[in-house]
Design a protein around this motif. Structure first.
Motif, PDB file in Angstrom:
ATOM      1  N   LYS A 160       0.826  -1.205   0.000  1.00  0.00           N
ATOM      2  CA  LYS A 160       0.000   0.000   0.000  1.00  0.00           C
ATOM      3  C   LYS A 160       0.863   1.259   0.000  1.00  0.00           C
ATOM      4  CE  LYS A 160      -4.016  -2.025   2.344  1.00  0.00           C
ATOM      5  NZ  LYS A 160      -4.889  -1.964   3.544  1.00  0.00           N
ATOM      6  N   GLU A 161       1.942   1.216   0.774  1.00  0.00           N
ATOM      7  CA  GLU A 161       2.811   2.390   0.872  1.00  0.00           C
ATOM      8  C   GLU A 161       3.531   2.676  -0.451  1.00  0.00           C
ATOM      9  OE1 GLU A 161       2.146   0.842   4.950  1.00  0.00           O
ATOM     10  OE2 GLU A 161       2.597  -0.030   2.998  1.00  0.00           O
ATOM     11  N   ILE A 162       4.080   1.649  -1.075  1.00  0.00           N
ATOM     12  CA  ILE A 162       4.801   1.860  -2.331  1.00  0.00           C
ATOM     13  C   ILE A 162       3.842   2.259  -3.436  1.00  0.00           C
ATOM     14  CG2 ILE A 162       4.723  -0.559  -3.119  1.00  0.00           C
ATOM     15  CD1 ILE A 162       7.730   1.774  -3.484  1.00  0.00           C
ATOM     16  N   LYS A 163       2.630   1.711  -3.396  1.00  0.00           N
ATOM     17  CA  LYS A 163       1.620   2.061  -4.397  1.00  0.00           C
ATOM     18  C   LYS A 163       1.184   3.511  -4.237  1.00  0.00           C
ATOM     19  CE  LYS A 163      -2.886   0.499  -6.128  1.00  0.00           C
ATOM     20  NZ  LYS A 163      -3.981  -0.490  -5.937  1.00  0.00           N
ATOM     21  N   LEU A 164       0.937   3.932  -2.992  1.00  0.00           N
ATOM     22  CA  LEU A 164       0.510   5.305  -2.739  1.00  0.00           C
ATOM     23  C   LEU A 164       1.603   6.306  -3.082  1.00  0.00           C
ATOM     24  CD1 LEU A 164      -1.701   7.158  -1.666  1.00  0.00           C
ATOM     25  CD2 LEU A 164      -0.791   6.818   0.640  1.00  0.00           C
ATOM     26  N   SER A 165       2.839   5.999  -2.714  1.00  0.00           N
ATOM     27  CA  SER A 165       3.941   6.917  -3.010  1.00  0.00           C
ATOM     28  C   SER A 165       4.234   6.980  -4.497  1.00  0.00           C
ATOM     29  CB  SER A 165       5.201   6.491  -2.242  1.00  0.00           C
ATOM     30  OG  SER A 165       5.653   5.214  -2.672  1.00  0.00           O
ATOM     31  N   THR A 166       3.824   5.956  -5.247  1.00  0.00           N
ATOM     32  CA  THR A 166       4.018   5.952  -6.695  1.00  0.00           C
ATOM     33  C   THR A 166       2.981   6.820  -7.405  1.00  0.00           C
ATOM     34  OG1 THR A 166       5.008   3.736  -6.689  1.00  0.00           O
ATOM     35  CG2 THR A 166       4.049   4.500  -8.763  1.00  0.00           C
ATOM     36  N   PHE A 167       1.709   6.676  -7.023  1.00  0.00           N
ATOM     37  CA  PHE A 167       0.635   7.355  -7.742  1.00  0.00           C
ATOM     38  C   PHE A 167       0.279   8.727  -7.166  1.00  0.00           C
ATOM     39  CE2 PHE A 167      -0.187   2.841  -8.752  1.00  0.00           C
ATOM     40  CZ  PHE A 167      -0.172   2.932 -10.141  1.00  0.00           C
ATOM     41  N   ASP A 168       0.508   8.932  -5.875  1.00  0.00           N
ATOM     42  CA  ASP A 168       0.163  10.224  -5.272  1.00  0.00           C
ATOM     43  C   ASP A 168       1.182  10.569  -4.195  1.00  0.00           C
ATOM     44  OD1 ASP A 168      -1.037  12.533  -4.415  1.00  0.00           O
ATOM     45  OD2 ASP A 168      -3.039  11.669  -4.185  1.00  0.00           O
ATOM     46  N   PRO A 169       2.402  10.926  -4.592  1.00  0.00           N
ATOM     47  CA  PRO A 169       3.457  11.192  -3.609  1.00  0.00           C
ATOM     48  C   PRO A 169       3.157  12.385  -2.701  1.00  0.00           C
ATOM     49  CG  PRO A 169       4.161  11.824  -5.819  1.00  0.00           C
ATOM     50  CD  PRO A 169       2.882  11.061  -5.975  1.00  0.00           C
ATOM     51  N   VAL A 170       2.408  13.366  -3.214  1.00  0.00           N
ATOM     52  CA  VAL A 170       2.077  14.538  -2.392  1.00  0.00           C
ATOM     53  C   VAL A 170       1.188  14.130  -1.225  1.00  0.00           C
ATOM     54  CG1 VAL A 170       0.957  16.788  -2.357  1.00  0.00           C
ATOM     55  CG2 VAL A 170       2.314  16.107  -4.353  1.00  0.00           C
ATOM     56  N   PHE A 171       0.161  13.340  -1.519  1.00  0.00           N
ATOM     57  CA  PHE A 171      -0.725  12.872  -0.453  1.00  0.00           C
ATOM     58  C   PHE A 171       0.024  11.953   0.502  1.00  0.00           C
ATOM     59  CE2 PHE A 171      -3.759   9.633   1.129  1.00  0.00           C
ATOM     60  CZ  PHE A 171      -4.553  10.467   1.914  1.00  0.00           C
ATOM     61  N   ALA A 172       0.872  11.079  -0.066  1.00  0.00           N
ATOM     62  CA  ALA A 172       1.648  10.161   0.775  1.00  0.00           C
ATOM     63  C   ALA A 172       2.531  10.942   1.741  1.00  0.00           C
ATOM     64  CB  ALA A 172       2.495   9.237  -0.099  1.00  0.00           C
ATOM     65  N   LEU A 173       3.136  12.026   1.251  1.00  0.00           N
ATOM     66  CA  LEU A 173       3.986  12.856   2.109  1.00  0.00           C
ATOM     67  C   LEU A 173       3.162  13.572   3.175  1.00  0.00           C
ATOM     68  CD1 LEU A 173       6.936  13.788   2.450  1.00  0.00           C
ATOM     69  CD2 LEU A 173       6.392  15.738   0.976  1.00  0.00           C
ATOM     70  N   SER A 174       1.934  13.977   2.809  1.00  0.00           N
ATOM     71  CA  SER A 174       1.086  14.713   3.750  1.00  0.00           C
ATOM     72  C   SER A 174       0.612  13.853   4.911  1.00  0.00           C
ATOM     73  CB  SER A 174      -0.120  15.304   3.019  1.00  0.00           C
ATOM     74  OG  SER A 174      -1.008  14.267   2.590  1.00  0.00           O
TER      75      SER A 174
END
Length: 295
Positions: A160-174
């Motif tokens: 889930k983490e690698i998928k989220l950081s791939t498609f929406d890095p801004v949200f993942a960082l937030s």
């Protein structure tokens, strides 16, 4: 029995590289694999200079560290404002050239086979074995199984983490995900995968295994899970079909495996139902024909 080990090694390369390559394609960082596959030569030479030994373990450690250094330098240059493709080009050519230079200056009388590092020879895999816990298998098989275990474990734990950081890095960082940590962790896996595979199929040809099956899978499926399954399937198919065609035509096994990846990609690109180039061309002709008849 030798044929079995060659087929198993090729299939493991296809599975491991196919699995790793999916997120390289999705993150649009596919060419970092090309850079790493060449800069491992620099790591191998430095490992020899430090240890004065051609022991395979030290060579692998040096190659893995060179892969990580490549990733780090590319990231530093990007942070400094250089475009990603330019950063990869600068690091790739510089470290590879430095590796060749160091061989010429300090390892000219030592058997560091540059051609083998770059092109590989999978047919020799069955004769280089390790015995671990009473099981004797080719060294390449042990290394590929270990790296495959690491890749699967990483994706299971951090999917889930690698998928989220791939498609929406801004949200993942937030939400507090360590974006750079995930990036370097994944690039570490890419480095280890490259190092494990290049010994059998060669540093140049491993790029085809990392990029080709995943790119073909991208045409077949728009879901990540689907891409992973298709990518590994195409990797295995290219390895097995490439082996038997190389045997039939008495040519390079690793080269034919890489060529089959290109063949599979073109077949999917041209003939995939509904989305393939040929399918679309036929539909356009039918549409134009229908419009002409209706006038």
């Amino acid at each position: 029995m030798n044929e079995f080990w060659v087929l198993l090694t090729g299939s493991l390369v296809g599975i491991t590289c196919g699995l790793t390559g999916v997120f390289l394609i999705l993150r649009k960082t596919a060419m970092i694999a090309d850079a790493i596959s060449h800069t491992v030569l620099f790591g191998i030479v430095v490992a020899f200079m430090v240890t004065q030994s051609l022991n395979g373990v030290w060579m692998l450690i040096g190659a893995a560290l060179a892969g990580l250094l490549t990733t780090f330098l590319v990231q530093v240059l990007q942070s400094g404002g250089l475009q990603e493709d330019a950063a990869i080009g600068v690091v790739f050519t510089s470290l590879f050239a430095l590796g060749v230079l160091l061989i010429t200056l300090f390892a000219g009388n030592v058997h560091l086979d540059v051609e083998h590092v770059l092109m590989g020879e999978i047919a020799f895999v069955p004769w280089d074995t390790w015995s671990i816990l009473g099981f004797e298998m080719p060294k390449a098989v042990w290394m590929l199984l270990f790296v495959l275990f690491l890749n699967i474990s990483f994706l299971v734990l951090f999917y889930k983490e690698i998928k989220l950081s791939t498609f929406d890095p801004v949200f993942a960082l937030s939400i507090g995900l360590p974006i750079m940590g995930m990036h370097y962790s994944y690039m570490t896996l890419v480095s280890l995968t490259t190092v494990a595979a290049f010994d059998s199929v060669g540093a140049v040809l491993v790029v085809a295994m990392l990029i080709g099956p995943a790119a073909t899978a991208y045409l077949m499926s728009k879901s990540v899970r689907g891409m992973i399954i298709w990518s590994m399937t195409f990797g295995i198919t290219a390895a097995i079909s490439g082996y038997y065609l190389a045997k039939l035509w008495n040519t390079s096994i690793a080269g034919m495996m890489a060529a089959m990846i290109g063949v599979l990609f073109m077949l999917v690109f041209l003939f995939k139902p509904h989305d393939g180039w040929v399918w679309k061309a036929v539909n356009r002709m039918r549409t134009n024909g229908s419009k002409a008849l209706s006038r």
